[in-house]
Design an enzyme around this catalytic site. Structure first.
Site, PDB file in Angstrom:
ATOM      1  N   TYR A   1       0.900  -1.192   0.143  1.00  0.00           N
ATOM      2  CA  TYR A   1      -0.087   0.085  -0.019  1.00  0.00           C
ATOM      3  C   TYR A   1       0.859   1.319   0.089  1.00  0.00           C
ATOM      4  O   TYR A   1       1.889   1.225   0.724  1.00  0.00           O
ATOM      5  CB  TYR A   1      -1.005   0.038   1.341  1.00  0.00           C
ATOM      6  CG  TYR A   1      -2.287  -0.494   0.910  1.00  0.00           C
ATOM      7  CD1 TYR A   1      -3.111   0.542   0.252  1.00  0.00           C
ATOM      8  CD2 TYR A   1      -2.804  -1.650   1.251  1.00  0.00           C
ATOM      9  CE1 TYR A   1      -4.393   0.197   0.009  1.00  0.00           C
ATOM     10  CE2 TYR A   1      -4.126  -2.109   1.080  1.00  0.00           C
ATOM     11  CZ  TYR A   1      -4.872  -1.329   0.364  1.00  0.00           C
ATOM     12  OH  TYR A   1      -6.326  -1.585  -0.047  1.00  0.00           O
TER      13      TYR A   1
ATOM     14  N   GLU B   1      -0.525   4.879  -0.539  1.00  0.00           N
ATOM     15  CA  GLU B   1      -1.266   6.051  -0.743  1.00  0.00           C
ATOM     16  C   GLU B   1      -0.231   7.253  -0.600  1.00  0.00           C
ATOM     17  O   GLU B   1       0.421   7.320   0.506  1.00  0.00           O
ATOM     18  CB  GLU B   1      -2.419   6.146   0.208  1.00  0.00           C
ATOM     19  CG  GLU B   1      -3.405   4.687  -0.473  1.00  0.00           C
ATOM     20  CD  GLU B   1      -4.597   4.944   0.422  1.00  0.00           C
ATOM     21  OE1 GLU B   1      -5.927   4.488   0.124  1.00  0.00           O
ATOM     22  OE2 GLU B   1      -4.579   5.174   1.712  1.00  0.00           O
TER      23      GLU B   1
ATOM     24  N   ASP C   1      -6.870  13.596 -24.578  1.00  0.00           N
ATOM     25  CA  ASP C   1      -6.627  12.150 -24.262  1.00  0.00           C
ATOM     26  C   ASP C   1      -6.166  11.400 -25.571  1.00  0.00           C
ATOM     27  O   ASP C   1      -6.700  11.462 -26.360  1.00  0.00           O
ATOM     28  CB  ASP C   1      -8.240  11.637 -24.096  1.00  0.00           C
ATOM     29  CG  ASP C   1      -8.114  10.332 -23.773  1.00  0.00           C
ATOM     30  OD1 ASP C   1      -7.328   9.445 -24.006  1.00  0.00           O
ATOM     31  OD2 ASP C   1      -9.353   9.668 -23.274  1.00  0.00           O
TER      32      ASP C   1
ATOM     33  N   THR D   1      -3.535   6.128 -21.738  1.00  0.00           N
ATOM     34  CA  THR D   1      -3.343   4.680 -21.038  1.00  0.00           C
ATOM     35  C   THR D   1      -1.931   4.289 -21.282  1.00  0.00           C
ATOM     36  O   THR D   1      -1.295   5.288 -22.216  1.00  0.00           O
ATOM     37  CB  THR D   1      -4.220   3.703 -21.986  1.00  0.00           C
ATOM     38  OG1 THR D   1      -3.961   3.446 -23.396  1.00  0.00           O
ATOM     39  CG2 THR D   1      -5.586   3.879 -21.392  1.00  0.00           C
TER      40      THR D   1
ATOM     41  N   LYS E   1      -2.353  -0.252 -25.468  1.00  0.00           N
ATOM     42  CA  LYS E   1      -2.719   0.142 -26.703  1.00  0.00           C
ATOM     43  C   LYS E   1      -1.445   0.567 -27.282  1.00  0.00           C
ATOM     44  O   LYS E   1      -0.517  -0.385 -27.565  1.00  0.00           O
ATOM     45  CB  LYS E   1      -3.468   1.307 -26.375  1.00  0.00           C
ATOM     46  CG  LYS E   1      -4.634   1.336 -25.920  1.00  0.00           C
ATOM     47  CD  LYS E   1      -5.715   2.508 -26.206  1.00  0.00           C
ATOM     48  CE  LYS E   1      -7.186   2.263 -25.478  1.00  0.00           C
ATOM     49  NZ  LYS E   1      -7.098   2.420 -23.978  1.00  0.00           N
TER      50      LYS E   1
ATOM     51  N   ARG F   1      -1.367  -2.667 -18.741  1.00  0.00           N
ATOM     52  CA  ARG F   1      -2.605  -2.002 -18.581  1.00  0.00           C
ATOM     53  C   ARG F   1      -2.845  -0.904 -17.385  1.00  0.00           C
ATOM     54  O   ARG F   1      -2.562  -1.154 -16.324  1.00  0.00           O
ATOM     55  CB  ARG F   1      -3.894  -2.905 -18.237  1.00  0.00           C
ATOM     56  CG  ARG F   1      -3.943  -4.040 -19.688  1.00  0.00           C
ATOM     57  CD  ARG F   1      -5.285  -4.784 -19.205  1.00  0.00           C
ATOM     58  NE  ARG F   1      -6.287  -3.999 -19.428  1.00  0.00           N
ATOM     59  CZ  ARG F   1      -7.032  -3.657 -20.571  1.00  0.00           C
ATOM     60  NH1 ARG F   1      -6.512  -3.955 -21.783  1.00  0.00           N
ATOM     61  NH2 ARG F   1      -8.144  -2.850 -20.585  1.00  0.00           N
TER      62      ARG F   1
END
Length: 481
Positions: free
Chosen positions: A67, A69, A244, A273, A276, A282
């Protein structure tokens, strides 16, 4: 891959699958089958690719257990020094690759990246004037009365983006999507005759609507965009320009798109992303000017939870790969192959939206074959050709059945396909569609979903595809015991 590296990769994956099979053999078998299926099919989905073994292996580590954050050097959990290293390296590669002032590599997906961008833009637009007006040093000094006053000043949060049927994305203000609920939204389309962006029409729409955010970029528009013109439009109406580039990031990274076609020098905020055409894991990413960096940096906890540290590590590896000269060669081949695919269709009488392409995808209007996009997609899948149905401008069949099929060249280019193979791919696709007939409903009327594929067509296409695929193996040298 060299022979030694192929042997190491084969051994690593074989042993990994043995470990998985000891716990849940069905998952191990599904993993093996997925590789076999991908090797045996013509993958033409424009949003898919094949990541390198190095990228794939990077995701399967103990970074998955962390974790983290917060941001580099400012975590809400202890023991994140190695995550700091990973995130810093991924951001460094992103900044250098795209020439960006700032990079945020935590988003889990493209939609997450867009949400971070939207909220960051809104926060920046709200906070900056508020802090200046009351002389506050940071946003924590704003009172609820300050926020209420600012909300009234902003009025409706307005967003202007490309419509879905013109080639935009769900997250560009499509009403059922969260972006269409966050904002009072309107959409711009394309020229009804040419299917091309009409910048004068976009400018006129922006002057009338006066959006806070102007979104550029696409998921199914087969042409390049002049981002300098889009920035001029945004500046004229006082909007923030967000681009985008999820679909064409690889063409930007590979310097196929430069100058006015490169969004990074022109946009305030750019999202993408990392899979692609960029050929990574991903995930998502946000690039921004320094002005927006403080707002974007609060993506967690504003929108995101804990970042996926193992995926950020894989992003760093993929971005390092994209900085190599070989990636520029690959990106140019992606664009060249899209031209070959488009010409292959046009020479056989097929109808393409905008009449061709100058990026990585083509949009095939299948209505001339008497089919819906759903029928065409399904018939092609039967023949081992993996595509996805897609709306065309002013689509009479809507977003579910559609009238188009979207095809992209990144994945098969990764496998080594070139001009002759993509011309042959176009021929095979036309053969399938020309031999597919719409089915009927139970009531005997025409169906938008069912279809009848001519006898023997699927087997013939699969056989022809296998000849090409065998010449360009996926992950050559990788053998699973």
């Amino acid at each position: 891959m060299s022979d030694d590296l192929s042997r190491l990769t084969s051994s690593a994956y074989s042993q990994a699958l043995e470990v998985i099979a000891a716990v849940e053999p069905r998952i191990a078998e599904a993993t093996r089958q997925e590789l076999a299926d991908q090797r045996a099919s013509l993958k033409l989905i424009a949003s898919e690719n094949y990541a390198s073994p190095a990228v794939l292996m990077t995701m399967g580590t103990w970074f998955s257990d962390k974790y983290a954050e917060g941001t580099v050097g400012h975590r809400f959990y202890a023991g994140c020094q190695n995550v700091d290293t990973v995130e810093s390296l991924a951001a460094e590669h992103a900044r250098e690759l795209f020439g960006a002032e700032y990079a945020y590599v935590q988003p889990h997906s493209g939609i997450d990246a867009n949400l971070v961008a939207f909220w960051s833009i809104l926060a920046h637009r709200v906070e900056s004037p508020a802090l200046e007006r009351i002389g506050a040093k940071n946003v924590n000094e704003l009172t609820e009365a300050d926020w209420e006053s600012l909300r009234k000043e902003l009025g409706n949060q307005r967003l202007l983006g490309m419509s879905l049927d013109a080639g935009g994305h769900l997250t560009h203000g499509f009403r059922p999507n969260i972006s269409g609920k966050m904002f009072h939204q309107q959409q711009y389309g394309t020229d009804p005759v040419t299917g091309l962006l009409d910048y004068d029409a976009v400018a006129a729409k922006a002057r009338e609507f006066k959006p806070l955010v102007l979104v550029a970029g696409y998921s199914a528009y087969p042409r390049r965009v002049d981002f300098a013109k889009m920035r001029e439009i945004a500046d004229e109406v006082g909007a923030t320009l967000m681009v985008d580039m999820a679909h064409f990031a690889g063409l930007v990274a590979g310097k196929v798109f430069t100058g006015d076609e490169d969004p990074v020098p022109h946009a305030h905020v750019v999202t993408t992303t990392t899979h692609k055409s960029l050929r990574g894991p991903r995930g998502g990413m946000v690039l921004a000017t320094e002005e927006y960096a403080p707002s974007v940096d609060r993506g967690c906890p504003m929108v995101l939870g804990g970042p996926l540290s193992h995926v950020m590590a894989a992003k760093a590896v993929a971005l390092a790969e994209a900085r190599q000269d070989s990636f520029r060669t690959y990106a140019q081949k992606v664009a060249d192959n899209a031209q070959s695919l488009a010409q292959g269709f046009l020479s056989r009488g097929a109808n393409l939206v905008t009449g061709g392409t100058d990026n990585h995808l083509v949009l095939l209007d299948v209505s001339s074959f008497g089919l819906t996009g759903r029928q065409a997609e399904s018939a092609l899948l039967d023949a081992g050709v993996v595509t996805n149905r897609n709306s065309v401008p002013n689509d009479p069949n809507g977003a579910w059945y559609t009238s188009g099929v979207r095809l992209g060249t990144p994945a098969l280019t990764t496998r080594g396909f070139g001009h002759d193979e993509f011309d042959r791919v176009a021929e095979l696709i036309v053969d399938v569609l020309a031999n597919t007939q719409p089915g009927t409903t139970k009531a005997g009327g025409p169906s938008k979903a069912s279809y009848v594929l001519g006898d023997g067509v699927a087997d013939k296409v699969k056989s022809a595809s296998a000849e090409m695929l065998d010449k360009h193996p996926l992950y050559p040298g990788l053998e699973l015991s």
